[in-house]
Design a protein around this motif. Structure first.
Motif, PDB file in Angstrom:
ATOM      1  N   LEU A 156       4.662  -1.061 -53.815  1.00  0.00           N
ATOM      2  CA  LEU A 156       3.400  -0.487 -54.291  1.00  0.00           C
ATOM      3  C   LEU A 156       3.054  -0.935 -55.709  1.00  0.00           C
ATOM      4  O   LEU A 156       1.887  -0.984 -56.079  1.00  0.00           O
ATOM      5  N   SER A 157       4.061  -1.262 -56.518  1.00  0.00           N
ATOM      6  CA  SER A 157       3.789  -1.660 -57.900  1.00  0.00           C
ATOM      7  C   SER A 157       3.563  -3.163 -58.048  1.00  0.00           C
ATOM      8  O   SER A 157       3.185  -3.612 -59.130  1.00  0.00           O
ATOM      9  N   ASP A 158       3.766  -3.951 -56.991  1.00  0.00           N
ATOM     10  CA  ASP A 158       3.582  -5.395 -57.069  1.00  0.00           C
ATOM     11  C   ASP A 158       2.088  -5.726 -57.145  1.00  0.00           C
ATOM     12  O   ASP A 158       1.322  -5.356 -56.258  1.00  0.00           O
ATOM     13  N   PRO A 159       1.617  -6.414 -58.204  1.00  0.00           N
ATOM     14  CA  PRO A 159       0.164  -6.650 -58.342  1.00  0.00           C
ATOM     15  C   PRO A 159      -0.402  -7.594 -57.284  1.00  0.00           C
ATOM     16  O   PRO A 159      -1.538  -7.424 -56.835  1.00  0.00           O
ATOM     17  N   LYS A 160       0.367  -8.611 -56.853  1.00  0.00           N
ATOM     18  CA  LYS A 160      -0.131  -9.539 -55.834  1.00  0.00           C
ATOM     19  C   LYS A 160      -0.363  -8.822 -54.509  1.00  0.00           C
ATOM     20  O   LYS A 160      -1.391  -9.002 -53.850  1.00  0.00           O
ATOM     21  N   LEU A 161       0.616  -8.014 -54.124  1.00  0.00           N
ATOM     22  CA  LEU A 161       0.472  -7.270 -52.864  1.00  0.00           C
ATOM     23  C   LEU A 161      -0.629  -6.218 -52.963  1.00  0.00           C
ATOM     24  O   LEU A 161      -1.307  -5.925 -51.979  1.00  0.00           O
ATOM     25  N   LYS A 162      -0.823  -5.688 -54.173  1.00  0.00           N
ATOM     26  CA  LYS A 162      -1.875  -4.695 -54.356  1.00  0.00           C
ATOM     27  C   LYS A 162      -3.253  -5.328 -54.156  1.00  0.00           C
ATOM     28  O   LYS A 162      -4.121  -4.765 -53.478  1.00  0.00           O
ATOM     29  N   ASN A 163      -3.460  -6.532 -54.715  1.00  0.00           N
ATOM     30  CA  ASN A 163      -4.730  -7.236 -54.537  1.00  0.00           C
ATOM     31  C   ASN A 163      -4.965  -7.585 -53.072  1.00  0.00           C
ATOM     32  O   ASN A 163      -6.084  -7.471 -52.568  1.00  0.00           O
TER      33      ASN A 163
END
Length: 200
Positions: A156-163
């Motif tokens: 959940l904190s990974d920015p790439k996966l969040k985008n």
């Protein structure tokens, strides 16, 4: 001449059995108080798991003996998998296992083999900690701010996966909304026809 009884040589042991209650035989007296058949300290009934004289006496019923033997057997995978035990599943572990089952959805550029058609969580598994070697200090290690306690928190904190997640949610919402607010702004005779065309 009186004979003296010889003292026993060596150790002797006798189990401490419960004392029998006083016999309630027929009393000839009418006014006498009845004696209680169950004594507080020396009752006949004892639970099956109570020790008698410090020794466990197994139950006589073979079904109970088999049930106790089944309880004592450890829940493991067997010798082929080095007797790996079945861990207790906590809510955190349950979330991690569910994320691992959905790993093919997380990253669009990675493809994983499906574990199976069953959606049930695995019973036997082990959780470990990855220790990065010194050679990967700059290339493959997570910084302390990126390290989380759970796999779910890391994802959940990974920015790439969040985008990627936000983009997919937007795409799904755009495909599922029939016409948005535009159909209410259309006025005139062609409103129904234009709304019907947008639904196609």
């Amino acid at each position: 001449m009186t004979e003296v009884a010889a003292a026993p040589i060596g150790l002797s042991w006798a189990p401490k059995l419960p004392s029998l209650p006083a016999a309630c035989g027929s009393s000839s007296r009418k006014g006498s108080a009845p004696t209680s058949s169950i004594d507080a300290q020396g009752s006949l009934w004892k639970p099956s798991n109570e020790l008698v004289g410090g020794i466990f006496v197994p139950p006589r019923d073979p079904r109970k003996v088999n049930k106790m033997a089944r309880k004592n057997v450890k829940d493991t995978t067997g010798k082929g998998w080095f007797d790996m035990p079945a861990p207790t599943i906590t809510p955190e572990l349950k979330k991690d296992l569910e994320i691992l089952q959905l790993r093919h959805v997380l990253d669009p550029k990675r493809h994983f083999k499906r574990s199976g058609k069953s959606k049930a969580l695995p019973k036997y598994f082990q959780v470990g900690t990855v220790i990065a070697p010194a050679s990967e200090f700059y290339s493959g290690r997570l910084t302390k701010s990126d390290q989380k306690t759970n796999l779910v928190d890391e994802i959940l904190s990974d920015p790439k996966l969040k985008n990627y997640r936000m983009r997919k949610v937007r795409e799904i919402q755009e495909t599922r909304t029939p016409g948005g607010n535009q159909k209410w702004k259309n006025k005139g005779r062609q409103t129904f026809k234009r709304a019907k065309d947008r639904r196609k």
